[in-house]
Design an enzyme around this catalytic site. Structure first.
Site, PDB file in Angstrom:
ATOM      1  N   LEU A   1     -19.941  47.216  51.769  1.00 12.59           N
ATOM      2  CA  LEU A   1     -20.811  46.074  51.475  1.00 12.59           C
ATOM      3  C   LEU A   1     -22.233  46.606  51.574  1.00 12.59           C
ATOM      4  CD1 LEU A   1     -19.207  43.137  53.547  1.00 12.59           C
ATOM      5  CD2 LEU A   1     -19.071  43.518  51.077  1.00 12.59           C
ATOM      6  N   ASP A   2     -23.122  46.105  50.717  1.00 12.22           N
ATOM      7  CA  ASP A   2     -24.521  46.522  50.776  1.00 12.22           C
ATOM      8  C   ASP A   2     -25.122  46.158  52.129  1.00 12.22           C
ATOM      9  OD1 ASP A   2     -24.187  47.018  48.076  1.00 12.22           O
ATOM     10  OD2 ASP A   2     -25.133  45.135  47.465  1.00 12.22           O
ATOM     11  N   ARG A   3     -26.202  46.831  52.445  1.00 15.48           N
ATOM     12  CA  ARG A   3     -26.940  46.529  53.681  1.00 15.48           C
ATOM     13  C   ARG A   3     -27.293  45.030  53.736  1.00 15.48           C
ATOM     14  NH1 ARG A   3     -32.164  46.759  55.561  1.00 15.48           N
ATOM     15  NH2 ARG A   3     -32.420  47.863  57.531  1.00 15.48           N
TER      16      ARG A   3
END
Ligand code: URA
Length: 234
Positions: A101-103
């Site tokens: 998952l993206d930051r």
């Protein structure tokens, strides 16, 4: 497996450290009997300082990933492994995130040391649903569901179109999107392709497995029933 290797592989220390733990009598069985490295004993009956060991190989965790942490081992900033006991970072075989998952994305993240299971979950062929909820900076136009369901949407700089995905409007700027792939920044790029911009993004389910009451930053080990839920409906 020799007990020194087994316990060292769980990240409790080097083999030398663990050999000392045996000499110091810190490793016992469930009845408090001191164990020796060549004893044959079930994993579930081993105690270190009176505490059961972490689960053996085949571990699957779910984490409620908060915003601002990355799915990486090397990033100098906050990483998901900082939310787990330190020894989970050095287990052998390694505990890896199941996709990323993206930051700036929160929500359900799985981690496992089972490579075959990891591939079964992320393979587009397995068609495991990844369900996201997004808030958007613009109102939905109304044509997004058809565009995402078409199976012909080509993201910028890609050569193969996206598999059909399901969009459900939850409000003028709020949507649930179910995808079966995990391409780079996929959800943000899908909404960008529809002339919109994602403001917040959260993964709420993988297959039929949901976050339940897990708070941001919290995690728990999955049992066989939870793992079956990942594949329910796939
Ligand atoms: N799609 C995105 O754009 N970001 C994520 O983190 C996951 C899916």
């Amino acid at each position: 497996m020799n007990l020194v290797k087994l316990i060292a592989n769980l990240g409790y220390g080097s083999r030398k450290d663990v050999a000392w733990m045996f000499r110091e009598g810190r490793i016992t069985d469930a009845d408090g009997e001191v164990l020796y490295a060549d004893d044959q004993v079930e994993h579930a009956r081993i105690r270190l300082d009176g505490e059961p060991l972490d689960p053996p190989h085949g571990l699957v965790l779910m984490l409620h990933k908060p915003l601002g942490v990355t799915c990486s081992r090397k990033d100098p900033g906050r990483v998901v492994y900082d939310l787990l006991p330190p020894r989970y970072r050095v287990r052998e075989p390694a505990l890896s995130t199941v996709g990323r998952l993206d930051r700036d994305t929160s929500g359900l993240l799985l981690l496992t040391d089972d490579g075959a299971l990891l591939h079964r979950i992320i393979s587009p062929k397995a068609e495991v649903a990844k369900v996201y909820e997004a808030t958007l900076t613009q109102d939905l136009r109304g044509d997004e569901a058809a565009l995402f369901a078409s199976g012909t949407l080509l993201l910028e700089s890609e050569t193969t179109s996206l598999a059909p995905a399901v969009l459900e409007a939850l409000g003028p700027r709020h949507a649930r999107l179910t995808v079966t792939e995990g391409r780079y920044h996929q959800v943000r790029r899908m909404f960008a392709a529809a002339g919109n911009h994602v403001e917040t993004l959260r993964r709420v389910a993988i297959g039929a497995l949901t976050l339940g009451d897990l708070d941001p930053g919290a995690w728990r080990a999955l049992d066989a029933g939870d793992v079956a839920r990942i594949f329910a409906g796939a």
